[in-house]
Write an enzyme that holds these catalytic residues in place. Structure first.
Site, mmCIF file in Angstrom:
data_model
loop_
_atom_site.group_PDB
_atom_site.id
_atom_site.type_symbol
_atom_site.label_atom_id
_atom_site.label_comp_id
_atom_site.label_asym_id
_atom_site.label_seq_id
_atom_site.Cartn_x
_atom_site.Cartn_y
_atom_site.Cartn_z
ATOM 1 N N ASN A 60 -3.404 -2.547 5.385
ATOM 2 C CA ASN A 60 -3.526 -2.149 4.120
ATOM 3 C C ASN A 60 -2.271 -1.566 3.995
ATOM 4 O O ASN A 60 -2.132 -0.243 4.453
ATOM 5 C CB ASN A 60 -4.850 -1.250 4.002
ATOM 6 C CG ASN A 60 -4.829 -0.448 2.688
ATOM 7 O OD1 ASN A 60 -3.993 -0.865 1.818
ATOM 8 N ND2 ASN A 60 -5.766 0.530 2.650
ATOM 9 N N LYS A 62 -1.030 -0.007 1.254
ATOM 10 C CA LYS A 62 -1.244 1.141 0.231
ATOM 11 C C LYS A 62 0.162 1.095 -0.552
ATOM 12 O O LYS A 62 0.601 -0.223 -0.939
ATOM 13 C CB LYS A 62 -1.433 2.356 1.059
ATOM 14 C CG LYS A 62 -2.679 2.517 1.969
ATOM 15 C CD LYS A 62 -2.921 3.812 2.155
ATOM 16 C CE LYS A 62 -4.156 3.495 3.308
ATOM 17 N NZ LYS A 62 -4.903 4.586 3.835
ATOM 18 N N HIS A 150 -11.882 0.988 -1.587
ATOM 19 C CA HIS A 150 -11.266 1.886 -0.940
ATOM 20 C C HIS A 150 -11.521 3.409 -1.164
ATOM 21 O O HIS A 150 -11.562 3.720 -2.518
ATOM 22 C CB HIS A 150 -9.761 1.526 -0.839
ATOM 23 C CG HIS A 150 -9.075 2.164 0.369
ATOM 24 N ND1 HIS A 150 -8.811 3.463 0.477
ATOM 25 C CD2 HIS A 150 -8.900 1.586 1.493
ATOM 26 C CE1 HIS A 150 -8.413 3.899 1.459
ATOM 27 N NE2 HIS A 150 -8.220 2.796 2.391
ATOM 28 N N GLU A 152 -9.535 5.736 -1.155
ATOM 29 C CA GLU A 152 -8.707 6.413 -2.183
ATOM 30 C C GLU A 152 -8.866 6.104 -3.512
ATOM 31 O O GLU A 152 -8.691 6.715 -4.532
ATOM 32 C CB GLU A 152 -7.133 5.908 -1.653
ATOM 33 C CG GLU A 152 -6.849 6.950 -0.357
ATOM 34 C CD GLU A 152 -6.020 5.853 0.640
ATOM 35 O OE1 GLU A 152 -5.469 5.228 0.207
ATOM 36 O OE2 GLU A 152 -5.947 6.512 1.620
ATOM 37 N N GLU A 223 -15.106 2.497 6.694
ATOM 38 C CA GLU A 223 -14.010 3.658 6.953
ATOM 39 C C GLU A 223 -14.618 4.904 6.692
ATOM 40 O O GLU A 223 -14.333 5.514 5.647
ATOM 41 C CB GLU A 223 -13.013 3.245 5.917
ATOM 42 C CG GLU A 223 -12.368 2.176 6.296
ATOM 43 C CD GLU A 223 -10.846 1.884 5.518
ATOM 44 O OE1 GLU A 223 -9.901 1.485 6.318
ATOM 45 O OE2 GLU A 223 -10.747 2.088 4.309
ATOM 46 N N GLY A 229 -6.184 7.889 7.404
ATOM 47 C CA GLY A 229 -4.861 8.722 7.594
ATOM 48 C C GLY A 229 -4.735 10.206 8.195
ATOM 49 O O GLY A 229 -3.560 10.790 8.114
ATOM 50 N N SER A 269 -7.318 5.313 10.878
ATOM 51 C CA SER A 269 -6.409 5.632 12.092
ATOM 52 C C SER A 269 -6.332 4.633 13.085
ATOM 53 O O SER A 269 -6.235 5.180 14.343
ATOM 54 C CB SER A 269 -6.832 7.036 12.480
ATOM 55 O OG SER A 269 -6.631 8.056 11.346
#
Ligand code: PGA
Length: 659
Positions: A60, A62, A150, A152, A223, A229, A269
């Site tokens: 991904n 991003k 996701h 985010e 996730e 991250g 991560s």
């Protein structure tokens, strides 16, 4: 890596017990909870869809990278790593670049088996919805996946479960699209023991209204938001437990049989260091990788199995070079092989010598009356025409032992840049368009007033004898300059940094090097630093590691070293391929323990013909430099000479000759 099934069951049972004790949610006792799926590494996974799930590793990207040229570069590196390399036994691989790079990604990865997906899709199919993207558009480009839900998007863009569900349905209307549906709890939810209920709800709402059949096109990415991250990767046991919970919900929704087929990725991560442990878990079917997917090497290593990666595992082939010319050069350098002359040329920089050896007769040398940075073949019908990067100027000279020119100085072509005592020309090679690229050397980089100062530039001498600057920044000691056969990449290192970089190389006159990326760093356990380098016909770099007694062959796409050539002396300075079949590697060395010319045959590997410097007009550019004349009588030809004692009267700036 594969363990036996009893051990697997034991591990699963122990984990299960531990988790039931330590986690605040109850792990469902579904028939698949104590999985019979074999524990896998990513690379060794052998799948059969009824029993085992083929792992899926997704990258991904991003909102990265910032430009299409950086994206192209990353894709080229990934494609290079995977081309003709992966079999169907390996994991499914998908990359998720930003929308504008999708087509480029699809084209660049064509033939590698790597699929491409979009990171989101709009809620509409067509019409007056400025800025939106429809599922049909993604599908029509040839993308295979869409990532939805996701964290985010959920938090930053306030996407609700019903939005996500609508998007899942829009994707399902496109027969060629698959969906990675992301779910996961926040840290707070995790701490409050809400993992299972959060994930359960996200799945139930996200997959609402889907047919059992649709499930074949759904991958779930678990996730935990607290791991994304942050560098805080969940333990493999935590991941396994959460995946069992996900499968439990899927089973509630669609039945055990269908739920068993769904691949569940872990995300948050993931790195080469954590992937292997995660993949030991029977319900971890792959990974959704963010940060680590932005580097071709780490992404490849994750796909290949992290610390067990083939990239790391293959031990390098080891060869030993033997001394073939006992020249005792103070600083041998710049070896080049002329296919036309069937002759190897090299220099001893501070001794102001150019050497020649046709591999049959005795080698001979010529004194140049100037410290030399590097030499290049000159395009010419004459045997032995060379260009010499002297301390103050570029000199055209003829090295042929029969030439009447042999006893005279060369002809000054043009001044070198940076007319200062602080720097002088150093390493250089002719590019694939016939121009000489050379770097300068900070004479005082080891000591003195400007120690450590980056004041040496990188330049190109073009066929009109104009010197162009290739970099907007300065460094200390240029080395490793070489070009693959396509001529569109240049390798370079500033020796004290111990790092070798690749750049996109401008073919047009006046262009600058762009898109710098790291190819290789000398590991801390090795002494010394990268010196001269050469490329072979596979596009691999051969780098002389001065100080560590070896020349290494590096895959520029992965940084992996697959061959080490050992020398009995500590400081090889550069290397090149030569001989009738371009399959012998010649290595120059320096004193005090070295100084001879070494050679090794490298089975199955060939060099490329050294390009020649082409001068459009043989009119030289007026130079302010002092005339170039030999400062002592040339050695007689065809004899094996004794190295001269360097003259004390010559101008030797700084006298710090790092190779
Ligand atoms: P990360 O991102 O690997 O950088 O944590 C994962 C993701 O957000 O998908």
């Amino acid at each position: 890596m594969l363990r036996n099934p009893n051990e697997i069951l034991l591990v699963a049972a122990v984990i299960f017990g531990v988790l039931q004790g330590s986690w605040s949610f109850v792990v469902p006792q579904t028939p698949f909870a104590q999985s019979t799926y074999p524990i896998r590494s990513v690379s060794t996974a052998i799948f059969s869809l009824s029993q085992n799930r083929r792992p899926i590793i997704a990258g991904n990207w991003k909102l990265n990278p910032a430009t299409i040229s950086e994206a192209e570069n990353l894709l080229k590196l990934i494609s290079g790593n995977f081309k003709n390399h992966r079999t169907l036994d390996g994991p499914e691989i998908v990359v998720f670049p930003p929308f504008p790079y999708l087509t480029t990604a699809i084209n660049e990865l064509d033939g590698t088996g790597i699929k491409v997906g979009a990171q989101n899709v709009g809620l509409e199919t067509k019409g007056a919805f400025t800025g939106e993207v429809a599922a049909s558009m993604i599908s029509s480009l040839g993308a295979s996946y869409v990532m939805l839900g996701h964290s985010e998007r959920r938090t930053l863009y306030k996407e609700s479960d019903s939005d996500i569900n609508a998007k899942v349905h829009l994707c399902m209307e496109q027969p060629n699209l698959n969906v990675i549906l992301c779910v996961g709890e926040t840290e707070e939810e995790y701490e409050s023991g809400l993992l299972k209920s959060v994930v359960d709800l996200q799945l139930k709402k996200g997959l609402m209204g889907l047919k059992k059949e649709d499930l074949k096109r759904i991958v779930v990415a678990y996730e935990p938001v607290w791991a994304i991250g942050t560098g805080k990767v969940a333990t493999s046991e935590q991941a396994q437990s959460a995946h069992i919970a996900v499968r439990g919900t899927l089973s509630d929704l669609f039945g055990v049989e269908y739920a068993n087929e769904v691949k569940i990725q872990y995300g948050g991560s993931v790195s080469p260091a954590s992937i292997d442990e995660l993949m030991q878990m029977p319900d971890v079917d792959g990974a959704l990788v963010g940060g680590a997917s932005l580097t071709a090497d780490s992404f490849t290593r994750i796909v290949d199995g992290g610390t067990y990666s083939n990239l790391d595992n293959q031990s390098p082939k080891e060869l030993i070079a033997t001394e073939v010319v006992k020249t005792k050069n103070v600083l041998g350098e710049s070896p080049i092989w002329s296919v036309k002359d069937k002759c190897l040329y090299w220099i001893s920089a501070p001794e102001e010598e150019v050497w020649a050896w046709n591999l049959k007769d005795s080698p001979y040398r010529r004194l140049m009356g100037t410290t030399i940075g590097c030499i290049a073949l000159q395009e010419s019908t004459e045997e032995g025409d060379l260009v010499v990067a002297g301390e103050r100027a570029f000199i055209k000279m003829n090295m042929s032992s029969n030439s009447k020119d042999f006893a005279s100085g060369g002809e000054v072509l043009c001044d070198r840049p940076e007319q200062t005592e602080t720097t002088r020309p150093n390493d250089g090679r002719v590019d694939r368009q016939g121009r000489l690229v050379f770097g300068m050397y900070n004479n005082y980089h080891r000591a003195g007033a400007s120690a450590g100062e980056n004041n040496a530039g990188l330049y190109r001498l073009n066929s009109k004898l104009e010197v162009e600057s290739l970099l907007d920044y300065k460094y200390r000691v240029s080395n490793c300059i070489c070009f693959p056969k396509e001529g569109d990449i240049m390798y370079f290192c500033d020796t004290p940094t111990r790092k070798v970089y690749a750049f996109d190389y401008p073919k047009e006159d006046g262009g600058k090097l762009t898109n710098r990326r790291l190819v290789y760093t000398v590991p801390p356990e090795l002494a010394g630093a990268p010196d001269g380098a050469q490329i072979d016909s596979d596009g691999f770099l051969w780098i002389a590691l001065s100080g560590s007694g070896r020349v290494i062959r590096v895959n520029p796409q992965s940084g992996h070293v697959d061959t080490i050539v050992h020398l009995p002396v500590s400081s090889p300075t550069s290397c090149t391929f030569g001989g009738e079949d371009l399959d012998e590697l010649f290595i120059t060395t320096r004193g005090p323990d070295g100084g001879g010319l070494y050679r090794v045959k490298v089975p199955g590997i060939k060099g490329l013909p050294e390009p020649e410097f082409s001068i459009n007009s043989l009119q030289s550019v007026p130079s302010n430099s002092s005339p170039v004349l030999p400062t002592s009588a040339p050695s007689s030809t065809n004899e094996f000479p004794t190295p001269p004692v360097p003259s004390a009267t010559r101008f030797v700036p700084g006298a710090h000759y790092l190779s």
